[in-house]
Structure formats: C-alpha cells, structure tokens
Design a protein around this motif. Structure first.
Motif, PDB file in Angstrom:
ATOM      1  N   UNK A 156       0.836  -1.193   0.000  1.00 51.47           N
ATOM      2  CA  UNK A 156       0.000   0.000   0.000  1.00 51.47           C
ATOM      3  C   UNK A 156       0.876   1.251   0.000  1.00 51.47           C
ATOM      4  N   UNK A 157       0.583   2.171  -0.930  1.00 52.08           N
ATOM      5  CA  UNK A 157       1.264   3.464  -0.968  1.00 52.08           C
ATOM      6  C   UNK A 157       0.361   4.584  -0.463  1.00 52.08           C
ATOM      7  N   UNK A 158      -0.903   4.241  -0.230  1.00 49.10           N
ATOM      8  CA  UNK A 158      -1.874   5.167   0.354  1.00 49.10           C
ATOM      9  C   UNK A 158      -2.835   4.334   1.189  1.00 49.10           C
ATOM     10  N   UNK A 159      -3.622   4.955   2.064  1.00 50.21           N
ATOM     11  CA  UNK A 159      -4.603   4.163   2.812  1.00 50.21           C
ATOM     12  C   UNK A 159      -5.548   3.435   1.860  1.00 50.21           C
ATOM     13  N   UNK A 160      -5.858   2.192   2.172  1.00 48.22           N
ATOM     14  CA  UNK A 160      -6.769   1.416   1.345  1.00 48.22           C
ATOM     15  C   UNK A 160      -7.838   0.821   2.251  1.00 48.22           C
ATOM     16  N   UNK A 161      -9.093   1.119   1.935  1.00 50.91           N
ATOM     17  CA  UNK A 161     -10.212   0.755   2.800  1.00 50.91           C
ATOM     18  C   UNK A 161     -11.457   0.507   1.959  1.00 50.91           C
ATOM     19  N   UNK A 162     -12.537   0.151   2.618  1.00 50.31           N
ATOM     20  CA  UNK A 162     -13.777  -0.142   1.899  1.00 50.31           C
ATOM     21  C   UNK A 162     -14.264   1.064   1.100  1.00 50.31           C
ATOM     22  N   UNK A 163     -14.070   2.266   1.643  1.00 52.91           N
ATOM     23  CA  UNK A 163     -14.565   3.469   0.983  1.00 52.91           C
ATOM     24  C   UNK A 163     -13.894   3.688  -0.366  1.00 52.91           C
ATOM     25  N   UNK A 164     -12.603   3.383  -0.471  1.00 51.40           N
ATOM     26  CA  UNK A 164     -11.932   3.595  -1.757  1.00 51.40           C
ATOM     27  C   UNK A 164     -11.732   2.302  -2.551  1.00 51.40           C
ATOM     28  N   UNK A 165     -12.509   1.277  -2.192  1.00 51.06           N
ATOM     29  CA  UNK A 165     -12.540   0.052  -2.996  1.00 51.06           C
ATOM     30  C   UNK A 165     -11.367  -0.874  -2.784  1.00 51.06           C
ATOM     31  N   UNK A 166     -10.979  -1.105  -1.545  1.00 52.48           N
ATOM     32  CA  UNK A 166      -9.777  -1.884  -1.232  1.00 52.48           C
ATOM     33  C   UNK A 166      -9.819  -3.291  -1.828  1.00 52.48           C
ATOM     34  N   UNK A 167      -8.641  -3.890  -1.889  1.00 50.72           N
ATOM     35  CA  UNK A 167      -8.516  -5.274  -2.322  1.00 50.72           C
ATOM     36  C   UNK A 167      -9.384  -6.176  -1.448  1.00 50.72           C
ATOM     37  N   UNK A 236      -7.335   8.974  -4.992  1.00 52.76           N
ATOM     38  CA  UNK A 236      -6.921   7.742  -5.662  1.00 52.76           C
ATOM     39  C   UNK A 236      -6.321   6.762  -4.658  1.00 52.76           C
ATOM     40  N   UNK A 237      -6.498   5.499  -4.941  1.00 53.85           N
ATOM     41  CA  UNK A 237      -5.879   4.434  -4.160  1.00 53.85           C
ATOM     42  C   UNK A 237      -4.613   4.010  -4.899  1.00 53.85           C
ATOM     43  N   UNK A 238      -3.468   4.065  -4.217  1.00 53.92           N
ATOM     44  CA  UNK A 238      -2.171   3.833  -4.849  1.00 53.92           C
ATOM     45  C   UNK A 238      -1.522   2.571  -4.286  1.00 53.92           C
ATOM     46  N   UNK A 239      -1.075   1.706  -5.173  1.00 54.31           N
ATOM     47  CA  UNK A 239      -0.517   0.416  -4.781  1.00 54.31           C
ATOM     48  C   UNK A 239       0.684   0.077  -5.644  1.00 54.31           C
ATOM     49  N   UNK A 240       1.528  -0.790  -5.118  1.00 58.71           N
ATOM     50  CA  UNK A 240       2.580  -1.413  -5.909  1.00 58.71           C
ATOM     51  C   UNK A 240       2.415  -2.917  -5.796  1.00 58.71           C
TER      52      UNK A 240
END
Length: 308
Positions: A156-167, A236-240
């Motif tokens: 995770x490069x940014x917070x990831x949660x239900x609101x922003x459609x997490x994995x 935006x949700x940011x991931x690597x």
C-alpha cells in the motif's frame, strides 16, 4: 534490455562470502497461515521513509510522465491506471522487488527459489468501478506456466479501505485450484469465473476486505480469488504489486513471453532504500509499452487464447 537485473551494490554482494538474508524473515506461523488462507497481511512491511519517495513521485507527477497504461475495455468507470515493468535496473522501481525481505518472504511461501515475474504501480482513481473476482493464475496459465507456483506482494502506498474500494480476497479459495474463467461482455470484457460457480463459492467462503495502511503488504497465492470495489472516495488508491514465479515454473510458451522467462534475481539488502542505493526513483526505468488498440497489453493484460 537489462538481463542482469543488478544494481551498483550487486557486485559487492556477489563478492561476499556471507549469504544475503533478510533481517525480517516470516515466522513459521505466518507461512502456515498463508498456506491455510491463501494470503497473509504483514503490517509495516515497509517503513514510511522507504515508500515516501514513491508517494512524492505520484503526488508531484500524477501522470507518471505518460507511462500509465489504461486497460482497453469498455467497462463503465474504468479509470484504472497501471504502469508495468519486468526489467529491474538501478531505479527504486527496480530495487524494491529485489530487496531481501521481499525475495526471502516469497521463497519461504513458495517453498523454492523464485524470480521476478513483473511489477506494477497502480492508481485507482475516484469513481473507479472496481475489478471483478478473478485468479491471477488464469492469466499466467495462458502465459504457459504449468503450476500455480506464483504469488503477488501488494504494497500500500496510500490508505486502502472499503470506501476507496480496497482489495478483497476470498479466504481459502486457492484450495479450489484453477477455476474456468470466461470473457463477460457486460463486465467490460473482463475475464472472470463462470457466474454459477462463483455464486456457490461466495456462499461457502469468507470474503475478507484488506484494509491496510501505507507500508503494509499483502502476499497472496496465484489461485486466490480477489477483486476490488467501487472507489467512492475523492482520492486515488495507490498500490505497488510485485509478482514472482518459481524458477522451475518458467512458461513453456515462448512467443510473446520473452519478458517472463527466467533471469537471475540478485537480492539486495533490506537497508538499501534508506541508504539511497539507487540511481533515481524512476528516471531511465524500462516500462512496458502503453496499451493501444493495436497492442493490447503487450503480453501483460491480453491473452490470445481468451478469444481464439
């Protein structure tokens, strides 16, 4: 094309008589949990100062100098951006997949030596409709891998949660083996499991929302069903994503799979980011070409077998 996948630090590593190992190995309990559930979440796998250069890059250059590839679908809300690479040079993008904690964790989970398959930076923008349930091995099976001896580490490069459609992952779904996927037109031509089978799977298995913070990592099996939800947030949700294959599982298909053939993976110390042991964050980095109507995915997203 850089086939050595080494950094300036690699020569000194190779000359050392001491094997390079991580100072942060997975525990036996974590490995067992991965095999039982098909995934494992590791909080603060990367420290804030290690991912800060990537966060700053994506904030200062949201277009990534034009290297984003938009998937060529007609799915409503498909404002998903991705930049993909296979070759590992001296940039931070090329260093992270080779850090000892990444490689050692992968080999502990696979139970055998690995090599780099490919990596991605993903930007899931507000209003994105999400990804349908799928297994990565369905793609990689089409690439010519005989066994599902691959996995992905998502950072995770940014917070990831239900609101922003997490994995989201379907717990224990890796035990089902490879599931037949079909192209679904009203899902934007995504390749997803047959609906009746998927409905039964969702009746029997638990869906886990992987809500994680920057620096947290998720390792998941190539057969673990996963997807993501609608990004209802205003950011935006940011991931690597870094994916690895077992050395003994190289694709037997040669055409279009040159970038997925085995290349030695030279491990780098866990401390390399903090020590600044890279040339740049991404300048001079070798990305896969952007997708166009005449070059669907360049072997990354599109498989001829799906339409033949």
């Amino acid at each position: 094309m850089n086939l050595t996948q080494q950094s300036p630090l690699s020569n000194s590593i190779l000359e050392s008589n001491q094997p390079l190992i991580t100072s942060r190995p997975l525990s036996v309990e974590q490995v067992n949990q991965y095999h039982e559930d098909g995934f494992i979440i590791i909080p603060q796998f990367f420290e804030s100062e290690e991912i800060e250069p990537l966060q700053r890059l994506l904030e200062n250059d949201p277009d990534l100098n034009g290297y984003w590839t938009q998937r060529n679908t007609n799915k409503q809300g498909d404002n998903f951006r991705v930049s993909v690479w296979t070759e590992l040079g001296n940039t931070l993008f090329g260093v992270i997949p080779r850090i000892a904690r990444m490689v050692d964790a992968t080999e502990a989970l696979l139970g055998e030596p690995c090599y780099h398959w490919h990596s991605k930076i993903v930007k899931v923008q507000p209003g994105n409709s999400g990804l349908a349930w799928h297994q990565d091995y369905d793609h990689w099976y089409q690439d010519g891998c005989l066994f599902p001896q691959l996995l992905t580490c998502t950072i995770a490069l940014s917070p990831t949660n239900k609101d922003n459609g997490c994995l989201q992952v379907i717990k224990k779904s890796h035990l089902l083996g490879r599931i037949n996927h079909i192209i679904v037109e009203d899902k934007g031509y995504q390749n997803i499991p047959e609906s009746k089978r998927l409905a039964k799977i969702l009746e029997k298995f638990e869906v886990v929302y992987c809500e994680i913070e920057p620096g947290d990592a998720i390792f998941f099996h190539a057969n673990t069903l996963h997807g993501s939800g609608f990004n209802a947030s205003d950011t935006s949700r940011l991931l690597m994503h870094c994916s690895y294959n077992a050395v003994n599982n190289v694709p037997f298909i040669q055409e279009g799979q040159d970038h997925h053939q085995y290349r030695p993976l030279i491990k780098l110390p866990d401390s390399i980011i903090k020590e600044g042991g890279y040339d740049s964050v991404w300048q001079q980095h070798e990305f896969h070409p952007s997708e166009t109507e005449n070059s669907l995915g360049k072997g990354v997203f599109y498989r001829q077998a799906w339409t033949s």
